[in-house]
Enzyme design. Structure first.
Site, mmCIF file in Angstrom:
data_model
loop_
_atom_site.group_PDB
_atom_site.id
_atom_site.type_symbol
_atom_site.label_atom_id
_atom_site.label_comp_id
_atom_site.label_asym_id
_atom_site.label_seq_id
_atom_site.Cartn_x
_atom_site.Cartn_y
_atom_site.Cartn_z
ATOM 1 N N PRO A 44 8.431 29.141 63.235
ATOM 2 C CA PRO A 44 7.104 28.521 63.143
ATOM 3 C C PRO A 44 6.429 28.531 64.503
ATOM 4 O O PRO A 44 7.026 28.145 65.503
ATOM 5 C CB PRO A 44 7.420 27.083 62.694
ATOM 6 C CG PRO A 44 8.819 26.839 63.177
ATOM 7 C CD PRO A 44 9.522 28.159 63.121
ATOM 8 N N MET A 45 5.168 29.015 64.557
ATOM 9 C CA MET A 45 4.449 29.075 65.825
ATOM 10 C C MET A 45 2.984 28.716 65.598
ATOM 11 O O MET A 45 2.320 29.308 64.730
ATOM 12 C CB MET A 45 4.561 30.471 66.445
ATOM 13 C CG MET A 45 5.953 30.836 66.932
ATOM 14 S SD MET A 45 6.033 32.535 67.561
ATOM 15 C CE MET A 45 6.051 33.458 66.005
ATOM 16 N N GLN A 88 6.704 23.070 58.137
ATOM 17 C CA GLN A 88 7.270 22.291 59.240
ATOM 18 C C GLN A 88 6.304 21.187 59.670
ATOM 19 O O GLN A 88 5.110 21.432 59.846
ATOM 20 C CB GLN A 88 7.587 23.176 60.441
ATOM 21 C CG GLN A 88 8.373 22.432 61.527
ATOM 22 C CD GLN A 88 8.543 23.221 62.806
ATOM 23 O OE1 GLN A 88 7.585 23.429 63.535
ATOM 24 N NE2 GLN A 88 9.776 23.645 63.080
ATOM 25 N N CYS A 128 9.361 21.175 69.783
ATOM 26 C CA CYS A 128 8.168 21.646 70.483
ATOM 27 C C CYS A 128 8.077 20.992 71.862
ATOM 28 O O CYS A 128 8.069 19.769 71.973
ATOM 29 C CB CYS A 128 6.909 21.324 69.685
ATOM 30 S SG CYS A 128 5.391 21.848 70.517
ATOM 31 N N GLY A 138 15.922 31.820 70.268
ATOM 32 C CA GLY A 138 15.672 31.934 71.695
ATOM 33 C C GLY A 138 16.002 33.311 72.237
ATOM 34 O O GLY A 138 17.161 33.737 72.207
ATOM 35 N N GLY A 191 10.869 34.458 67.252
ATOM 36 C CA GLY A 191 9.595 33.802 67.504
ATOM 37 C C GLY A 191 8.628 34.709 68.235
ATOM 38 O O GLY A 191 8.005 35.592 67.651
#
Length: 327
Positions: A17-18, A71, A101, A204, A227
């Site tokens: 999710p971004m 989310q 976040c 990551g 991501g």
């Protein structure tokens, strides 16, 4: 990997999710290229219960995206529970809680990764949300607040005890933000913990198919999450999935990749409007690996990122494809 009754198969690859990235058209595109699950942009529980129009629109999902997760983030128990009920009505496959976040406007107010400084409240929120809805609840978080408080191994057990269905761990602390290298060693320790029985998803610095395979092989995670490497590069899911299954990568042609960027532009403008759609797509154009390392590209890049109309931007993309990339 299974999350409740959802079977993702072996070594699934998920779209992270971004904010301002994982809108509906981008999610669908990543899904087409092989993403096994996609996530909405993260949603403020406060804005959701206040019926903020822009926030409500983030709840719109389609069957073509499934399995899809919504989310949410927030710092108040009652607000998060109310927001969870609203999200459940949108019928996602999974509800994910963002405790990761790191940006100041979120973490600085005690939400997102800010919860890593208030573990009792994190646990209270998680348990309350799990108990409030019938949708499977998962959590995404980080190793800890800073290098002096990497608490994820113990925290993972406590979150599991709340009844979550899976846990995603970003291999950085909040204080690292997105700098330095992600440390997967603690992600691996969580996975090795014999008391853990829920799926562990690693996140990551998964930027290439080779790195994706390495993370699976070294740390034994149940899934990986991609991501920033997907921004301007939704085809990365195709490359990762192919490499994991065959050890080879059949890259798309430059023409195909340019066509994908044009499609992103078109869908962005159609979804919003011309001005805001172009502003939205600039992030993808700036990040795409397709334009990395091109000699004497600076002036063209600046023009591309300053274009204000679809015609102007399309003409620049034509020039890049027909002149710059061919030379």
């Amino acid at each position: 990997m299974k999350i409740n009754n959802i079977d993702f198969g072996d070594k699934p690859v998920l779209l992270a999710p971004m904010e301002d990235v994982t809108d509906s058209s981008f999610r669908l595109m990543c899904k087409e290229f092989g993403a096994d699950m996609v996530y909405t942009e993260f949603i403020s529980s406060d804005a959701l219960i206040r019926n903020v129009s822009k926030t409500q629109q983030k709840l719109i999902i389609s069957d073509r995206e499934r399995p899809v997760a919504i989310q949410i983030y927030g710092r108040e128990v009652d607000t998060m529970v109310e927001a969870a009920h609203i999200c459940a009505e949108a019928n996602p496959d999974i509800l994910d809680i963002n405790f990761g976040c790191p940006v100041k406007k979120v973490a600085g107010k005690g939400a997102g990764a800010g919860m890593l400084r208030d573990i009792p409240r994190m646990i209270e929120i998680t348990k309350a949300v799990v108990d409030a809805i019938n949708v499977p609840v998962t959590v995404k978080t980080r190793l800890g607040w800073d290098c002096e408080s990497k608490i994820i191994v113990d925290l993972a057990e406590r979150l599991q005890d709340c009844g979550i269905a899976a846990l995603t761990i970003h291999g950085r602390t909040r204080s690292q933000m997105y700098t330095g290298e992600a440390d997967w060693t603690l992600i691996g320790k969580v996975k090795e913990n014999i008391r853990m029985h829920i799926p562990i998803i690693g996140n990551g610095d998964v930027t290439t198919p080779q790195i994706a395979k390495d993370k699976f092989d070294k740390y034994g995670v149940d899934a990986i999450m991609v991501g920033r490497a997907s921004i301007g590069c939704p085809w990365i899911f195709k490359e990762i999935k192919e490499f994991l299954s065959t050890g080879n990568i059949s890259e798309l042609s430059v023409k195909d990749k340019m066509s994908i960027l044009r499609r992103q532009l078109q869908e962005s403008v159609e979804r919003i409007d011309e001005r805001r759609g172009i502003l939205h797509i600039r992030r993808h154009l700036a990040a795409t690996p397709l334009f990395k390392g091109i000699p004497n590209f600076r002036d063209t890049r600046i023009a591309m990122l300053r274009a204000e109309t679809v015609i102007e931007l399309t003409n620049i993309l034509d020039y890049i494809e027909n002149t710059v990339l061919k030379s």
